[in-house]
Design a protein around this motif. Sequence first.
Motif, PDB file in Angstrom:
ATOM      1  N   PHE A  11       3.258   9.834  -3.726  1.00  0.00           N
ATOM      2  CA  PHE A  11       4.203   8.713  -3.717  1.00  0.00           C
ATOM      3  C   PHE A  11       3.475   7.451  -3.279  1.00  0.00           C
ATOM      4  O   PHE A  11       2.542   7.487  -2.475  1.00  0.00           O
ATOM      5  N   GLY A  12       3.904   6.340  -3.851  1.00  0.00           N
ATOM      6  CA  GLY A  12       3.365   5.050  -3.443  1.00  0.00           C
ATOM      7  C   GLY A  12       4.252   4.457  -2.363  1.00  0.00           C
ATOM      8  O   GLY A  12       5.275   5.034  -1.985  1.00  0.00           O
ATOM      9  N   PHE A  13       3.872   3.323  -1.860  1.00  0.00           N
ATOM     10  CA  PHE A  13       4.674   2.668  -0.832  1.00  0.00           C
ATOM     11  C   PHE A  13       4.345   1.189  -0.786  1.00  0.00           C
ATOM     12  O   PHE A  13       3.312   0.741  -1.309  1.00  0.00           O
ATOM     13  N   ILE A  14       5.234   0.438  -0.169  1.00  0.00           N
ATOM     14  CA  ILE A  14       4.987  -0.987   0.034  1.00  0.00           C
ATOM     15  C   ILE A  14       4.758  -1.222   1.519  1.00  0.00           C
ATOM     16  O   ILE A  14       5.628  -0.920   2.344  1.00  0.00           O
ATOM     17  N   GLY A  15       3.594  -1.742   1.866  1.00  0.00           N
ATOM     18  CA  GLY A  15       3.241  -1.988   3.262  1.00  0.00           C
ATOM     19  C   GLY A  15       2.818  -3.421   3.496  1.00  0.00           C
ATOM     20  O   GLY A  15       2.741  -4.234   2.563  1.00  0.00           O
ATOM     21  N   LYS A  16       2.533  -3.726   4.738  1.00  0.00           N
ATOM     22  CA  LYS A  16       2.108  -5.075   5.106  1.00  0.00           C
ATOM     23  C   LYS A  16       0.708  -5.380   4.571  1.00  0.00           C
ATOM     24  O   LYS A  16      -0.150  -4.509   4.526  1.00  0.00           O
ATOM     25  N   LEU A  60      -5.653   4.070  -3.293  1.00  0.00           N
ATOM     26  CA  LEU A  60      -5.903   5.241  -4.132  1.00  0.00           C
ATOM     27  C   LEU A  60      -4.629   6.046  -4.354  1.00  0.00           C
ATOM     28  O   LEU A  60      -4.402   6.584  -5.430  1.00  0.00           O
ATOM     29  N   MET A  61      -3.759   6.102  -3.332  1.00  0.00           N
ATOM     30  CA  MET A  61      -2.535   6.894  -3.468  1.00  0.00           C
ATOM     31  C   MET A  61      -1.334   6.068  -3.915  1.00  0.00           C
ATOM     32  O   MET A  61      -0.195   6.532  -3.898  1.00  0.00           O
ATOM     33  N   GLY A  62      -1.579   4.805  -4.298  1.00  0.00           N
ATOM     34  CA  GLY A  62      -0.507   3.997  -4.877  1.00  0.00           C
ATOM     35  C   GLY A  62       0.111   2.994  -3.934  1.00  0.00           C
ATOM     36  O   GLY A  62       1.261   2.596  -4.117  1.00  0.00           O
ATOM     37  N   GLY A  63      -0.640   2.563  -2.927  1.00  0.00           N
ATOM     38  CA  GLY A  63      -0.129   1.589  -1.972  1.00  0.00           C
ATOM     39  C   GLY A  63      -0.082   0.176  -2.544  1.00  0.00           C
ATOM     40  O   GLY A  63      -1.008  -0.262  -3.235  1.00  0.00           O
ATOM     41  N   LEU A  64       1.006  -0.540  -2.264  1.00  0.00           N
ATOM     42  CA  LEU A  64       1.152  -1.951  -2.615  1.00  0.00           C
ATOM     43  C   LEU A  64       1.294  -2.728  -1.318  1.00  0.00           C
ATOM     44  O   LEU A  64       1.941  -2.265  -0.375  1.00  0.00           O
ATOM     45  N   PHE A  65       0.726  -3.927  -1.265  1.00  0.00           N
ATOM     46  CA  PHE A  65       0.671  -4.652  -0.003  1.00  0.00           C
ATOM     47  C   PHE A  65       1.353  -6.002  -0.126  1.00  0.00           C
ATOM     48  O   PHE A  65       1.000  -6.817  -0.972  1.00  0.00           O
ATOM     49  N   LEU A  66       2.337  -6.217   0.749  1.00  0.00           N
ATOM     50  CA  LEU A  66       3.234  -7.367   0.652  1.00  0.00           C
ATOM     51  C   LEU A  66       2.861  -8.454   1.647  1.00  0.00           C
ATOM     52  O   LEU A  66       2.723  -8.200   2.845  1.00  0.00           O
ATOM     53  N   ASP A  67       2.695  -9.674   1.146  1.00  0.00           N
ATOM     54  CA  ASP A  67       2.499 -10.853   1.986  1.00  0.00           C
ATOM     55  C   ASP A  67       3.857 -11.519   2.162  1.00  0.00           C
ATOM     56  O   ASP A  67       4.383 -12.153   1.241  1.00  0.00           O
ATOM     57  N   ARG A  68       4.453 -11.373   3.348  1.00  0.00           N
ATOM     58  CA  ARG A  68       5.817 -11.867   3.571  1.00  0.00           C
ATOM     59  C   ARG A  68       5.911 -13.385   3.557  1.00  0.00           C
ATOM     60  O   ARG A  68       6.995 -13.944   3.483  1.00  0.00           O
ATOM     61  N   LEU A 127       6.232   7.742 -10.537  1.00  0.00           N
ATOM     62  CA  LEU A 127       5.696   7.870  -9.186  1.00  0.00           C
ATOM     63  C   LEU A 127       6.762   7.481  -8.170  1.00  0.00           C
ATOM     64  O   LEU A 127       7.272   6.354  -8.197  1.00  0.00           O
ATOM     65  N   SER A 128       7.132   8.397  -7.286  1.00  0.00           N
ATOM     66  CA  SER A 128       8.085   8.068  -6.233  1.00  0.00           C
ATOM     67  C   SER A 128       7.492   7.020  -5.302  1.00  0.00           C
ATOM     68  O   SER A 128       6.270   6.866  -5.217  1.00  0.00           O
ATOM     69  N   MET A 129       8.371   6.289  -4.600  1.00  0.00           N
ATOM     70  CA  MET A 129       7.929   5.232  -3.701  1.00  0.00           C
ATOM     71  C   MET A 129       8.601   5.391  -2.336  1.00  0.00           C
ATOM     72  O   MET A 129       9.636   6.045  -2.203  1.00  0.00           O
ATOM     73  N   LEU A 130       8.001   4.760  -1.328  1.00  0.00           N
ATOM     74  CA  LEU A 130       8.524   4.760   0.034  1.00  0.00           C
ATOM     75  C   LEU A 130       8.606   3.327   0.535  1.00  0.00           C
ATOM     76  O   LEU A 130       7.652   2.553   0.371  1.00  0.00           O
TER      77      LEU A 130
END
Length: 238
Positions: free
Chosen positions: A94-99, A114-122, A143-146
């Motif tokens: 699963f991917g996820f959206i992190g800082k 590598l595991m599908g992480g996306l990174f958010l600039d608030r 792909l599931s997400m968190l």
Amino acid sequence: MRAVIIIIFMAIYLILALPVLIIGFIAGLFSKDTQYKIGKFIVTHICRGIMFLTGSRVTITGLENIPDETVLFVGNHRSIFDVVLLIKVINRPFGFIGKKELTKIPYLNLLLKLMGGLFLDRTNFREGLKIILSGIEMLKSGLSMLIFPEGTRNKESEEPLPFKQGSLKLAEKANVPIVPFGIKGTDNIYENNNGLVVKSSRVKLNFGKPILLSELPQEDMKKSAVYVRSEILQLLSK
């Protein structure tokens, strides 16, 4: 002492896993699905080791509520150990959206990507919108997400912060179920201690029944963030 042991473990494991990490990125040029599976394999073993070394007692309920289909995992956020525990427990890539700050940590940023992480600039709305759209496309691809809709860890009380409505657009636009979860006790592993101290803790992780936003009554649909948060509050009370 536990913190030092965990750091040493991570350093040794990451060095040994470097060849597999390289293979994962090469595989990603031909198949993103293969890349995500390799990434999940590497990170899952790291997370299993880290949770074991914390000495924590973990109680998990509701795993039967996770369907086989693509889902958006949504829950409250107490600690950096939330993600460690969820990667260990959820038996699928699963991917996820992190800082965006996570991209500044060498090697770890590569593993998460590598595991599908996306990174958010608030601070950048336009870039944030692109990340959300990328997350929707990942869900549509299977792909599931968190996500943690609070946007940050709640350090003041046990109750989750208000959920950001925009974060649930991922599930709405991709038309996938939300699997809510409530997590307790992870902040006692690290955040509630003084300095670089890791302690054992009693941790509870409870998964709720899937929520399909399109099937909610119109009134709940308009305030889906409030509705989902209320479901998670019930999970935390059990």
